[in-house]
Design an enzyme around this catalytic site. Structure first.
Site, PDB file in Angstrom:
ATOM      1  N   TRP A 333       3.500 -24.730  33.810  1.00  0.00           N
ATOM      2  CA  TRP A 333       4.042 -26.024  33.076  1.00  0.00           C
ATOM      3  C   TRP A 333       4.727 -26.052  31.802  1.00  0.00           C
ATOM      4  CZ3 TRP A 333       0.507 -29.356  29.419  1.00  0.00           C
ATOM      5  CH2 TRP A 333      -0.361 -28.546  28.716  1.00  0.00           C
ATOM      6  N   ASP A 334       4.610 -24.870  31.259  1.00  0.00           N
ATOM      7  CA  ASP A 334       5.589 -24.447  30.164  1.00  0.00           C
ATOM      8  C   ASP A 334       6.769 -25.089  30.259  1.00  0.00           C
ATOM      9  OD1 ASP A 334       2.946 -22.732  30.348  1.00  0.00           O
ATOM     10  OD2 ASP A 334       4.073 -21.601  28.755  1.00  0.00           O
ATOM     11  N   GLU A 475      -7.782 -24.340  27.876  1.00  0.00           N
ATOM     12  CA  GLU A 475      -8.412 -23.595  29.001  1.00  0.00           C
ATOM     13  C   GLU A 475      -9.592 -22.914  28.229  1.00  0.00           C
ATOM     14  OE1 GLU A 475      -5.098 -20.879  30.468  1.00  0.00           O
ATOM     15  OE2 GLU A 475      -4.188 -22.526  30.955  1.00  0.00           O
ATOM     16  N   LYS A 586      -8.678 -24.608  22.848  1.00  0.00           N
ATOM     17  CA  LYS A 586      -7.594 -23.702  22.614  1.00  0.00           C
ATOM     18  C   LYS A 586      -6.371 -24.295  22.217  1.00  0.00           C
ATOM     19  CE  LYS A 586      -5.431 -20.234  25.835  1.00  0.00           C
ATOM     20  NZ  LYS A 586      -5.264 -19.740  26.958  1.00  0.00           N
ATOM     21  N   GLN A 587      -6.296 -25.638  22.621  1.00  0.00           N
ATOM     22  CA  GLN A 587      -4.969 -26.334  22.434  1.00  0.00           C
ATOM     23  C   GLN A 587      -5.139 -27.770  22.739  1.00  0.00           C
ATOM     24  OE1 GLN A 587      -3.857 -23.946  26.249  1.00  0.00           O
ATOM     25  NE2 GLN A 587      -2.182 -25.097  26.177  1.00  0.00           N
TER      26      GLN A 587
HETATM   27  C1  BGC Z   1      -1.829 -21.520  27.637  1.00  0.00           C
HETATM   28  C2  BGC Z   1      -1.261 -22.280  28.978  1.00  0.00           C
HETATM   29  C3  BGC Z   1       0.127 -21.758  29.158  1.00  0.00           C
HETATM   30  C4  BGC Z   1       0.044 -20.189  29.590  1.00  0.00           C
HETATM   31  C5  BGC Z   1       1.357 -19.766  29.793  1.00  0.00           C
HETATM   32  C6  BGC Z   1      -1.948 -19.936  28.291  1.00  0.00           C
HETATM   33  O1  BGC Z   1      -2.206 -19.196  27.210  1.00  0.00           O
HETATM   34  O2  BGC Z   1      -3.166 -22.031  27.703  1.00  0.00           O
HETATM   35  O3  BGC Z   1      -1.220 -23.525  28.737  1.00  0.00           O
HETATM   36  O4  BGC Z   1       0.566 -22.403  30.466  1.00  0.00           O
HETATM   37  O5  BGC Z   1      -0.496 -19.435  28.243  1.00  0.00           O
HETATM   38  O6  BGC Z   1       2.071 -19.851  28.403  1.00  0.00           O
END
Ligand code: BGC
Length: 723
Positions: A333-334, A475, A586-587
């Site tokens: 999704w980045d 996550e 985490k985010q």
């Molecule tokens: C993040 C995700 C991201 C992925 C790739 C993960 O560590 O939690 O949101 O899509 O890294 O960058």
């Protein structure tokens, strides 16, 4: 301020610097490894779409045959920075033209000294070509030898993807008296993609004594020996081309055609500089009053631009662009949530290519949904050439690499489908590209909506729809129920599907009728969609805090400040299971949702959620995707100090390697998110269905921000200043 500079050679920072000094042109990228090669270097060239099978990760971008090798010998002594004496050294990446230059002075163990420079670029004017110019000014009398190789013996951290198919030298034609071409033909083992590289070695200055072709299998080499005269400069150019069977049926002919078409270094350099000038005219972002922010923005834009497919709509951009082995070239999704806003606003044609990739991979997304018993399109969490799910199921556990940890995102992250739809809708809103929406976008938005309707579970007891057993953006928590981000974005996707269908019925009734029939959008089905929209569960507390998922607010609270200073993520500190028990995220998750659907939330609601979740988010060692989003949210609420703190954290992700893993490749989402923080946060650009406006809140020490973006096909120039 257009250059990234390195003043000394530091072997221990080699991998980080290889990433930083990556160059590319949207077709291929090459890490900044050195021409002469060093033990342990992670030299790599990645070509878009050239994937091959790999254990655990299913498929990965195959590290292409290496076009860089160029060895210099001073009177027979091989130049290498780890022997003899390096008495001067500087390396510079010129972001304005994508040219990487290294200048040094070296004294061999035997006492032969020379000033040597290497310059390289991959052309933006002809993406199939890559060039190196080597200048040597000897301080002795004797010989200088230059050896140039195409090396097919490359690997992905041990895994060999290439078979040798053939190689050879073309007979000298009168047309190419200088530097006749040799080629190397390889093929990936499983995906059977052919890649042909070709090269010429051209002596430009200096008296040539001998020239040889060494027909070494899988490493054809051209060597040239020149007379060394003290103080007299020698110039030798290596011209390379690459072509694959993805580009046409005869990559060998294509590669030779491109390498032979190189007239000389100055002409190729000029064509490349002209092409870059056009990119920067479209994309440059000027920040006055903050040198670090200025250089970071150009660096980030450069890294995104060199990974952006200009001539190919069958590829996506990996989470680490084409700049490293991290995440194996897989796209997340980045792309849609972080990178696409940059392209939508600065480079609509690139945005369209990237969205086409999702349209073209709809069959795989439908298959993924179907395999789990759902309808519509469920996009892969990690996507590569076909759009099939390529998230590894197990990876080594970070706490004990002999153990395995289960990765759940491929099974549980359903929000990806709404993220893709969101980007499609944003592209349309900004570009006004009705043709694309009619031909591709509408189907994508309807199919993802169909998925969310079929995935919604009726909870008879509570008389509502739920999404259970999912993983949201945060996550640190998996197998959760009713993740607010997922539920709200799914609901948004369904609502947007109705808007698009209405529009299509007005704009292109035949296309609407065709889709209604083909996608089976019966009145009954649409009634069900409406019901899901209406009864989807999102839990908001009286004070306005939206619960991240069912039960989140009952988890053990965690004051992250108490764990400072730390050098590990909260998930590492608590362990994977442990992290699930805490309110340590985490985010941004709820905050992320409110940044995306900003217009729909009151300031009081955004404030309540920012204030609640900000101290519980692992900004320092959680996901690199977080800080830029947090910065936008803070900006919009007038939290100036917070905004800058999050922004600068995000800005430093790669250049300062704050997480210590930049060697794996550029953090593309962070790079793009940092740009968004400036444009949507500090400059305050807001785009609605009725137009656009800016609502600036520049940091106090910034003087001016200026940029161009495209709205409905027209370039708009924006300039905001601090009073
Ligand atoms: C993040 C995700 C991201 C992925 C790739 C993960 O560590 O939690 O949101 O899509 O890294 O960058």
């Amino acid at each position: 301020m257009w250059t990234i500079h390195e003043e000394s050679f530091q072997a221990q920072a080699q991998h980080h610097k290889e990433t930083i000094f990556t160059i590319g042109n949207g077709y291929l990228s090459t890490r900044g490894a050195f021409e002469e090669g060093y033990p342990g270097d992670r030299r790599a060239t990645f070509v878009h779409g050239v994937f091959d099978a790999a254990p655990i990760v299913f498929t990965e971008l195959a590290n292409a045959p290496d076009w860089l090798p160029l060895v210099v010998l001073l009177d027979g002594e091989r130049f290498s920075m780890d022997i003899g004496q390096l008495t001067a050294y500087a390396r510079t990446l010129d972001l304005q033209t994508g040219t990487l230059a290294r200048r040094l002075r070296w004294v061999s163990p035997g006492g032969k000294a020379a000033t040597i420079s290497f310059e390289r670029f991959t052309s933006l004017a002809d993406p199939h070509i890559a060039l190196i110019r080597c200048r040597i000014t000897p301080e002795f009398e004797g010989t200088v030898e230059v050896r140039a190789t195409l090396n097919g013996n490359t690997d992905n951290e041990g895994l060999m993807h290439w078979r040798w198919i053939g190689q050879g030298a073309l007979p000298r034609s009168s047309e190419h008296k200088r530097g006749s071409a040799v080629f190397l033909h390889n093929r990936t083992r499983q995906s059977q993609i052919d890649l042909v590289s070709a090269m010429r070695l051209v002596g430009v200055m200096g008296r040539r004594l001998t020239e040889h072709f060494w027909d070494v299998e899988n490493a054809p080499t051209l060597s040239m020996t020149l007379a060394a005269r003290s103080g007299r400069q020698i110039i030798v150019d290596k011209f390379v081309s690459l072509a694959t069977s993805r580009d046409g049926s005869d990559p060998r002919a294509l590669a030779l055609e491109h390498v032979n078409a190189i007239v000389d270094w100055p002409a190729a350099l000029q064509a490349n500089a002209d092409a870059w000038a056009k990119e920067w005219e479209r994309c440059d972002l000027v920040i006055e009053g903050d040198e670090e922010a200025q250089i970071v923005m150009r660096f980030n834009l450069f890294q995104l631009l060199i990974a952006a497919p200009r001539h190919d709509n069958r590829v996506n951009i990996g989470a680490k662009t084409l700049s490293g082995f991290g995440y194996r070239g897989h796209a997340f999704w980045d792309t849609e949530i972080f990178m696409l806003p940059v392209f939508i606003l600065t480079s609509p044609a690139i945005a369209r290519n990237l969205l086409d990739y999702r349209y073209l991979t709809l069959p795989a997304a439908r298959a993924k949904a179907k395999a789990s018993g759902y309808e519509g399109a469920w996009y892969a969490w990690e996507s590569a050439s076909t759009g099939e799910e390529v998230t590894p199921t197990w990876i080594p556990d970070f706490r004990d690499r002999k153990k395995l940890a289960r990765v759940w995102t491929g099974d549980l992250a359903i929000h990806i489908s709404a993220d893709v739809a969101y980007a499609a809708r944003q592209y349309w809103r900004v570009s006004g590209d009705n043709e694309w929406m009619r031909a591709h976008g509408a189907e994508l938005i309807l199919e993802t909506a169909k998925f969310f309707a079929s995935r919604a579970e009726w909870n008879a007891e509570a008389q509502r729809y739920d999404y259970t057993d999912v993983i949201g953006p945060d996550e640190n928590h998996d197998h959760v129920n009713n993740n607010a981000y997922t539920n709200r974005l799914a609901q948004w996707n369904l609502q947007t599907a109705f808007q698009i269908l209405d529009w299509l019925q007005q704009d292109a009734p035949e296309k609407a009728a065709e889709l209604i029939q083909r996608l089976d959008l019966s009145a009954e089905r649409l009634a069900h969609w409406r019901e899901v929209i209406e009864k989807l569960h999102i839990h908001t507390l009286p004070g306005g805090v939206i619960e991240q998922f069912d039960g989140f607010l009952q988890l053990k609270d965690a004051n992250l400040a108490e764990y400072e200073p730390r050098t590990r993520s909260m998930q590492e500190i608590f362990g994977i299971e442990g992290a699930n028990q805490y309110q340590a995220i985490k985010q941004p998750d709820v905050v992320m949702m409110q940044v995306l659907l900003h217009e729909e939330y009151s300031e009081a609601s955004r404030r309540a959620n920012y204030d609640y979740y900000n101290p519980r988010t692992d900004h320092t060692y959680g996901s690199s995707l977080g800080p830029s989003i947090q910065a936008i949210a803070a900006c919009r609420m007038g939290y100036a100090e917070d905004a800058y703190e999050h922004f600068i954290r995000s800005a430093r992700a790669d250049l300062r390697d704050v997480r210590g893993n930049a060697g794996d490749g550029i953090h593309a989402a962070s790079a793009a998110g940092t740009w968004q923080a400036v444009i949507l946060g500090f400059a305050g650009l807001e785009i609605t269905d009725d137009g656009w406006r800016v609502n600036p809140r520049l940091p106090a020490h910034w003087k001016r921000v200026a940029f161009t973006f495209f709205y409905r096909g027209q370039a708009q120039k924006v300039e905001v200043t601090n009073p």
